[in-house]
Write a protein that holds these residues in place. Structure first.
Motif, PDB file in Angstrom:
ATOM      1  N   ARG A  76     -56.799 -41.945 -26.834  1.00  0.00           N
ATOM      2  CA  ARG A  76     -57.514 -42.518 -25.775  1.00  0.00           C
ATOM      3  C   ARG A  76     -57.121 -42.359 -24.323  1.00  0.00           C
ATOM      4  NH1 ARG A  76     -56.140 -47.164 -26.716  1.00  0.00           N
ATOM      5  NH2 ARG A  76     -55.071 -47.886 -25.164  1.00  0.00           N
ATOM      6  N   ILE A  77     -57.879 -41.853 -23.449  1.00  0.00           N
ATOM      7  CA  ILE A  77     -57.695 -41.545 -22.059  1.00  0.00           C
ATOM      8  C   ILE A  77     -57.279 -42.505 -21.255  1.00  0.00           C
ATOM      9  CG2 ILE A  77     -58.291 -40.294 -20.080  1.00  0.00           C
ATOM     10  CD1 ILE A  77     -60.229 -38.651 -21.637  1.00  0.00           C
ATOM     11  N   THR A  78     -56.056 -42.759 -20.862  1.00  0.00           N
ATOM     12  CA  THR A  78     -55.736 -43.931 -20.064  1.00  0.00           C
ATOM     13  C   THR A  78     -55.080 -43.389 -18.624  1.00  0.00           C
ATOM     14  OG1 THR A  78     -53.376 -43.890 -20.553  1.00  0.00           O
ATOM     15  CG2 THR A  78     -54.721 -44.892 -22.353  1.00  0.00           C
ATOM     16  N   SER A  79     -54.851 -44.558 -17.856  1.00  0.00           N
ATOM     17  CA  SER A  79     -54.397 -44.103 -16.537  1.00  0.00           C
ATOM     18  C   SER A  79     -53.172 -43.428 -16.355  1.00  0.00           C
ATOM     19  CB  SER A  79     -54.142 -45.515 -15.801  1.00  0.00           C
ATOM     20  OG  SER A  79     -53.277 -46.342 -16.206  1.00  0.00           O
ATOM     21  N   ASP A  80     -52.259 -43.290 -17.564  1.00  0.00           N
ATOM     22  CA  ASP A  80     -51.270 -42.719 -17.687  1.00  0.00           C
ATOM     23  C   ASP A  80     -51.230 -41.260 -18.038  1.00  0.00           C
ATOM     24  OD1 ASP A  80     -48.316 -42.580 -17.498  1.00  0.00           O
ATOM     25  OD2 ASP A  80     -48.254 -42.476 -19.467  1.00  0.00           O
ATOM     26  N   THR A  81     -52.418 -41.043 -18.686  1.00  0.00           N
ATOM     27  CA  THR A  81     -52.871 -39.637 -19.342  1.00  0.00           C
ATOM     28  C   THR A  81     -52.698 -38.537 -18.411  1.00  0.00           C
ATOM     29  OG1 THR A  81     -54.159 -41.022 -20.974  1.00  0.00           O
ATOM     30  CG2 THR A  81     -54.365 -38.403 -20.827  1.00  0.00           C
ATOM     31  N   PRO A  82     -53.201 -38.507 -17.294  1.00  0.00           N
ATOM     32  CA  PRO A  82     -52.922 -37.381 -16.270  1.00  0.00           C
ATOM     33  C   PRO A  82     -51.505 -36.962 -16.197  1.00  0.00           C
ATOM     34  CG  PRO A  82     -54.850 -38.836 -15.402  1.00  0.00           C
ATOM     35  CD  PRO A  82     -53.962 -39.440 -16.579  1.00  0.00           C
ATOM     36  N   ALA A  83     -50.655 -38.046 -16.069  1.00  0.00           N
ATOM     37  CA  ALA A  83     -49.363 -37.732 -15.667  1.00  0.00           C
ATOM     38  C   ALA A  83     -48.589 -36.811 -17.039  1.00  0.00           C
ATOM     39  CB  ALA A  83     -48.491 -39.003 -15.395  1.00  0.00           C
ATOM     40  N   GLN A  84     -49.182 -37.339 -18.014  1.00  0.00           N
ATOM     41  CA  GLN A  84     -48.560 -36.802 -19.308  1.00  0.00           C
ATOM     42  C   GLN A  84     -49.217 -35.414 -19.412  1.00  0.00           C
ATOM     43  OE1 GLN A  84     -46.551 -38.436 -21.301  1.00  0.00           O
ATOM     44  NE2 GLN A  84     -46.411 -40.059 -19.967  1.00  0.00           N
ATOM     45  N   LEU A  85     -50.087 -35.222 -19.012  1.00  0.00           N
ATOM     46  CA  LEU A  85     -50.728 -33.878 -18.958  1.00  0.00           C
ATOM     47  C   LEU A  85     -50.063 -33.081 -17.984  1.00  0.00           C
ATOM     48  CD1 LEU A  85     -52.684 -31.707 -19.915  1.00  0.00           C
ATOM     49  CD2 LEU A  85     -54.492 -32.386 -18.209  1.00  0.00           C
ATOM     50  N   ARG A  86     -49.741 -33.388 -16.747  1.00  0.00           N
ATOM     51  CA  ARG A  86     -48.910 -32.886 -15.883  1.00  0.00           C
ATOM     52  C   ARG A  86     -47.577 -32.045 -16.372  1.00  0.00           C
ATOM     53  NH1 ARG A  86     -49.454 -36.118 -12.499  1.00  0.00           N
ATOM     54  NH2 ARG A  86     -51.390 -35.314 -11.449  1.00  0.00           N
ATOM     55  N   LYS A  87     -47.093 -33.212 -17.136  1.00  0.00           N
ATOM     56  CA  LYS A  87     -45.712 -32.741 -17.829  1.00  0.00           C
ATOM     57  C   LYS A  87     -45.895 -31.787 -18.738  1.00  0.00           C
ATOM     58  CE  LYS A  87     -43.498 -37.298 -17.390  1.00  0.00           C
ATOM     59  NZ  LYS A  87     -43.072 -38.555 -18.240  1.00  0.00           N
ATOM     60  N   VAL A  88     -46.942 -31.620 -19.585  1.00  0.00           N
ATOM     61  CA  VAL A  88     -47.083 -30.519 -20.640  1.00  0.00           C
ATOM     62  C   VAL A  88     -47.332 -29.280 -19.797  1.00  0.00           C
ATOM     63  CG1 VAL A  88     -48.648 -29.709 -22.618  1.00  0.00           C
ATOM     64  CG2 VAL A  88     -47.766 -32.013 -22.239  1.00  0.00           C
ATOM     65  N   LEU A  89     -48.197 -29.147 -18.565  1.00  0.00           N
ATOM     66  CA  LEU A  89     -48.758 -27.819 -18.114  1.00  0.00           C
ATOM     67  C   LEU A  89     -47.332 -27.538 -17.323  1.00  0.00           C
ATOM     68  CD1 LEU A  89     -52.097 -28.853 -16.336  1.00  0.00           C
ATOM     69  CD2 LEU A  89     -51.563 -27.696 -18.851  1.00  0.00           C
ATOM     70  N   LYS A  90     -46.550 -28.259 -16.765  1.00  0.00           N
ATOM     71  CA  LYS A  90     -45.579 -27.802 -16.192  1.00  0.00           C
ATOM     72  C   LYS A  90     -44.241 -27.108 -17.291  1.00  0.00           C
ATOM     73  CE  LYS A  90     -41.356 -29.281 -13.206  1.00  0.00           C
ATOM     74  NZ  LYS A  90     -40.647 -30.410 -12.739  1.00  0.00           N
ATOM     75  N   LYS A  91     -44.467 -27.804 -18.549  1.00  0.00           N
ATOM     76  CA  LYS A  91     -43.676 -27.212 -19.592  1.00  0.00           C
ATOM     77  C   LYS A  91     -43.969 -25.596 -20.104  1.00  0.00           C
ATOM     78  CE  LYS A  91     -41.866 -29.038 -23.707  1.00  0.00           C
ATOM     79  NZ  LYS A  91     -41.882 -30.062 -24.643  1.00  0.00           N
ATOM     80  N   ILE A  92     -45.208 -25.620 -20.117  1.00  0.00           N
ATOM     81  CA  ILE A  92     -45.865 -24.199 -20.529  1.00  0.00           C
ATOM     82  C   ILE A  92     -45.784 -23.429 -19.497  1.00  0.00           C
ATOM     83  CG2 ILE A  92     -47.301 -25.068 -22.163  1.00  0.00           C
ATOM     84  CD1 ILE A  92     -49.972 -24.699 -20.517  1.00  0.00           C
ATOM     85  N   GLY A  93     -45.721 -23.673 -18.147  1.00  0.00           N
ATOM     86  CA  GLY A  93     -45.653 -22.484 -17.120  1.00  0.00           C
ATOM     87  C   GLY A  93     -46.763 -21.732 -16.548  1.00  0.00           C
ATOM     88  N   ASP A  94     -46.621 -20.400 -16.794  1.00  0.00           N
ATOM     89  CA  ASP A  94     -47.764 -19.472 -16.563  1.00  0.00           C
ATOM     90  C   ASP A  94     -48.576 -19.376 -17.740  1.00  0.00           C
ATOM     91  OD1 ASP A  94     -47.308 -19.429 -13.910  1.00  0.00           O
ATOM     92  OD2 ASP A  94     -45.860 -17.799 -14.143  1.00  0.00           O
ATOM     93  N   ARG A  95     -48.115 -19.881 -19.074  1.00  0.00           N
ATOM     94  CA  ARG A  95     -48.996 -19.521 -20.441  1.00  0.00           C
ATOM     95  C   ARG A  95     -50.504 -20.200 -20.148  1.00  0.00           C
ATOM     96  NH1 ARG A  95     -45.866 -21.153 -25.440  1.00  0.00           N
ATOM     97  NH2 ARG A  95     -45.090 -22.810 -23.935  1.00  0.00           N
ATOM     98  N   LYS A  96     -51.362 -19.461 -20.736  1.00  0.00           N
ATOM     99  CA  LYS A  96     -53.046 -20.065 -20.672  1.00  0.00           C
ATOM    100  C   LYS A  96     -53.052 -20.450 -22.139  1.00  0.00           C
ATOM    101  CE  LYS A  96     -53.529 -18.756 -16.461  1.00  0.00           C
ATOM    102  NZ  LYS A  96     -53.477 -19.718 -15.229  1.00  0.00           N
TER     103      LYS A  96
END
Length: 559
Positions: A76-96
């Motif tokens: 489920r998409i919650t108010s906290d989900t964007p922050a969790q996604l931001r962490k994942v995107l930071k983790k993968i760096g430039d990988r698409k």
């Protein structure tokens, strides 16, 4: 505290009031205000049963090296989900890495934020479920399979996967957005929930020359005093949704579809509409899976990416590969018809009409000509073609249906003909049937050839490739009218037809059967065109009246 030059008064809500202040002054010192806090949701009650979305970086289990990876986003998409996604995107760096969604929905504003993050990062999105290695059936993303760093190994699947409610808004963020005909994208009304709260503040005033000026305000308590909801989009909400869809290159038609569906229901968006509105940019083919990146220009045929052409995809698992193109008839060679036989026809032999080549406007006339030579004999028509003229295919199909003939897919070989010219003129009989052999392996009936195939009674397939055809907008009406005429499931065919952006696309036999393009499978060991219905033949589509088969008395037998 008092200062007679600039009188400063400080009071807290919880302190006792003394007699130095009048009740009129208290109205300014102590505020308890009702506030309506609005939250937009598009998930309704159903999403409440799904846990909050979790992101897992998954590597494909089906490879040894250079394995594809994707971000599995389920829950489920919650108010906290964007922050969790931001962490994942930071983790993968430039990988698409593609983001593979399976969600019943959630908060709209959070979905907007996610979509914008995905678009900014230049990532692709897909609808699909993820099954991690060694997890049980009822817990496909079991905690035991996830490493401490949040990564895992597994596979994705389309069948039954879903992206509902607010999920399509996050999905829309992908630079490439794909799903398959076996997955579901659904929407309904956005529900704005108003939570009414009573909030108390501690306020500080500065009184100068008898005038009060607020210098600080601090919340000291709040209490819920009720809740209300509405499915009517206000001006701000409508503007926000319209702006977001435009930003993501998705048609505003999606809004009307959303608002026409009650919040306790889901409208599944047909693949054709998802493509038309730009919600999908492409449909996955049967042998492609969610999480595959889009094939780049010049991608190798064995690359693990989606968007290969039909010819490149033909060797995929579960399909018999199309014969080498050097062995195929050129598409410029018009279809010809040969009356064929295999065996000793003085006793019992197989006979069929071999139809190979491109379908042209005059092909129906040539078909009628050979059928006239047969009189009342009903021989199977064995097809191999890359397709051709659509109207001619319609006409051929109607001729075959009226004659009550069987159709199948197979390639015919004449004796003493070279591989590159399997129908050499030297081996064609001057009169009567031509001797030869027929086989299903490596044969193909693509594009408009499938329209001819579906006219047979029965219509059969062995280990051959059957393709789909995409009609133009102008052709759609007569195209699907023909399907109805032939008893084929037009709606399902439309969904499968758009599974590729190219004109032709091979599909597995199970789906061909489900759609009704064929209604029987050629048994192992048999070949297209076989019609040996002797006394020992098994009852089948080819021998439907075994009990009536003529039994030749053995020599010397008497009544």
């Amino acid at each position: 505290m008092y200062n007679w030059g600039d009188l400063i008064v400080r009071f807290a809500f919880c302190l006792p009031l003394n007699h130095l202040f009048s009740l009129a002054l208290l109205a300014f010192l102590l505020l308890s205000l009702p506030i309506d806090a609005a939250t937009s949701q598009a998930a309704g009650q159903k999403a409440a049963g799904q846990p909050p979305m979790r992101f897992i970086i998954v590597r494909s289990l089906l490879c040894m090296e250079d394995c594809p990876e994707w971000i599995s986003a389920e829950g489920r998409i919650t108010s906290d989900t964007p922050a969790q996604l931001r962490k994942v995107l930071k983790k993968i760096g430039d990988r698409k890495l593609p983001v593979v969604f399976q969600s019943e929905g959630g908060e709209v504003d959070a979905a907007y934020a996610m979509g914008r993050m995905i678009r900014k990062a230049g990532l692709e999105t897909a609808v699909g479920g993820t099954r991690l290695k060694d997890c049980p059936e009822d817990d496909a993303r079991c905690a035991a399979a996830i490493a401490k760093d949040g990564s895992s190994v597994g596979v994705t699947y389309s069948d039954g996967a879903y992206c509902f409610s607010a999920c399509p808004l996050a999905f829309a963020g992908g630079v490439s957005r794909v799903s398959s005909q076996w997955a579901f994208i659904g929407v309904h009304q956005i529900t704005t929930v108003y939570n009414r709260m009573r909030i108390s503040y501690r306020i500080e005033y500065k009184i100068v020359n008898g005038k009060k000026t607020e210098i600080s305000r601090k919340e000291v308590g709040r209490k819920a005093v009720g809740q209300s909801s509405s499915t009517k989009l206000g001006k701000k909400a409508t503007a926000a949704l319209t702006t977001y869809l435009k930003e993501m290159d998705v048609s505003g038609d999606l809004i009307a579809l959303m608002m026409s569906t009650a919040p306790d229901r889901i409208t599944i968006i047909p693949p054709a509409d998802a493509l038309r509105m730009g919600l999908n940019t492409e449909m996955l083919a049967y042998n492609e899976w969610p999480g595959m990146p889009l094939c780049g220009p010049g991608a190798a045929t064995d690359a693990a990416c989606h968007g290969h052409s039909a010819v490149e995809a033909a060797g995929a698992p579960g399909q018999v590969a199309v014969a080498d193109t050097s062995e195929k008839l050129p598409t410029t060679q018009p279809m010809d018809f040969l009356l064929m036989h295999h065996g000793n026809c003085q006793e019992e032999c197989t006979q069929w009409i071999s139809a190979e080549g491109a379908i042209t406007p005059d092909t129906p006339a040539r078909l009628e000509a050979i059928l006239k030579t047969l009189g009342e004999r009903k021989l199977p028509v064995v097809l191999q073609s890359n397709g051709g003229d659509m109207d001619a295919a319609f006409a051929m199909g109607r001729i075959i249906r009226a004659a009550g003939l069987e159709t199948s897919v197979g390639r015919t070989r004449l004796p003493n003909c070279p591989t590159l010219n399997p129908r050499c003129k030297a081996s064609i009989a001057k009169s009567g049937p031509t001797e030869g052999e027929v086989s299903a392996g490596g044969a193909y009936c693509l594009s408009t050839c499938a329209l001819v195939l579906m006219s047979g009674t029965p219509r059969l397939v062995g280990y051959s490739d059957i393709g789909l055809v995409r009609p133009t907008t102008a052709e759609s009406t007569k195209f699907f009218a023909y399907f109805d005429e032939m008893g084929v499931n037009a709606e399902s065919f439309e969904a499968m037809m758009i599974a590729t952006s190219v004109e032709r696309k091979e599909i597995p036999r199970a789906q061909v059967l489900e759609l009704g393009i064929v209604n029987g499978i050629i048994p192992y060991g048999d070949e297209p065109g076989d019609r040996l219905c002797g006394p020992d033949a098994k009852e089948s589509l080819r021998c439907p009246r075994k009990a009536e088969a003529e039994i030749v008395p053995a020599a010397g037998a008497s009544n």
